[in-house]
Design a protein around this motif. Structure first.
Motif, short mmCIF file in Angstrom:
data_model
loop_
_atom_site.label_atom_id
_atom_site.label_comp_id
_atom_site.label_asym_id
_atom_site.label_seq_id
_atom_site.Cartn_x
_atom_site.Cartn_y
_atom_site.Cartn_z
N LEU A 35 0.64 -0.98 0.09
CA LEU A 35 -0.09 -0.04 -0.11
C LEU A 35 0.83 1.07 0.13
O LEU A 35 0.50 2.16 -0.63
N PHE A 36 2.00 0.99 0.74
CA PHE A 36 2.92 2.34 0.60
C PHE A 36 3.40 2.47 -0.43
O PHE A 36 3.58 3.77 -1.02
N ASP A 72 2.02 1.78 -3.66
CA ASP A 72 1.01 2.24 -4.40
C ASP A 72 0.33 3.83 -4.15
O ASP A 72 -0.28 4.25 -4.85
N HIS A 73 0.68 4.00 -2.58
CA HIS A 73 0.06 5.23 -2.20
C HIS A 73 1.32 6.07 -1.65
O HIS A 73 1.26 6.21 -0.47
N PRO A 74 2.02 6.59 -2.47
CA PRO A 74 3.27 7.38 -1.67
C PRO A 74 2.84 8.40 -1.05
O PRO A 74 3.78 9.20 -0.11
N ASP A 75 1.79 9.03 -1.16
CA ASP A 75 1.34 10.32 -0.41
C ASP A 75 0.74 9.92 0.68
O ASP A 75 0.38 10.72 1.56
N GLY A 76 0.75 8.70 1.14
CA GLY A 76 0.17 8.25 2.46
C GLY A 76 -1.23 7.71 2.62
O GLY A 76 -1.87 7.59 1.49
N LEU A 77 -1.39 6.81 3.51
CA LEU A 77 -2.61 5.88 3.58
C LEU A 77 -3.71 6.76 4.34
O LEU A 77 -3.33 7.90 5.16
N SER A 78 -5.00 6.64 4.19
CA SER A 78 -6.01 7.31 4.74
C SER A 78 -6.56 6.44 5.74
O SER A 78 -6.73 5.12 5.55
N GLY A 90 -9.54 4.38 4.90
CA GLY A 90 -9.52 3.21 3.90
C GLY A 90 -9.33 1.86 4.44
O GLY A 90 -9.03 0.89 3.90
N TRP A 95 -11.15 -1.33 3.30
CA TRP A 95 -10.53 -1.74 2.09
C TRP A 95 -9.33 -2.36 2.10
O TRP A 95 -8.77 -3.31 1.61
N TYR A 96 -8.47 -1.70 2.88
CA TYR A 96 -6.95 -2.21 3.22
C TYR A 96 -7.02 -3.66 3.74
O TYR A 96 -6.11 -4.52 3.20
#
Length: 107
Positions: free
Chosen positions: A53-54, A56-62, A65, A68-69
């Motif tokens: 996930l990191f 795929d989402h370099p701007d950070g995780l919410s 989510g 879904w994660y």
């Protein structure tokens, strides 16, 4: 103050039970996230998923989510260990898993 009741489901494969608390009509599962996180099979899957996930989402995780994660891993765990195909209020467990992952990362 909310009314808490305890229900226990026993598994056929491991002999231990899943503790279910009901509070104001919502089910919560104390300790289940930690149990999944510490599991020899599912724990590494969670950490592997988090690493992916990191990437795929370099701007950070919410935090929003977390269902879904980790939702599919929670459902897979409860189906495998307790025979429960659809865990009611599984987002309470995915939220706890998300918090555990953040704690693990900060160590």
């Amino acid at each position: 103050m909310p009314k808490l009741t305890t229900k226990t489901l026993s598994t056929t494969s491991h002999g231990n039970g899943l503790v279910i608390l009901e509070s104001d009509g919502h089910f919560i599962y104390p300790g289940l996230a930690q149990t999944i996180f510490d599991d020899a099979v599912f724990g590494p899957r969670i950490l592997k998923r988090l690493q992916r996930l990191f990437v795929d989402h370099p701007d950070g995780l919410s935090e929003s989510g977390h269902d879904w994660y980790f939702g599919y891993l929670v459902c897979a765990y409860t189906q495998t260990h307790f025979g429960i195909k659809k865990l009611l209020n599984y987002p309470s467990v995915t939220k706890d898993l998300f918090s555990l992952c953040l704690t693990k990362l900060s160590e």
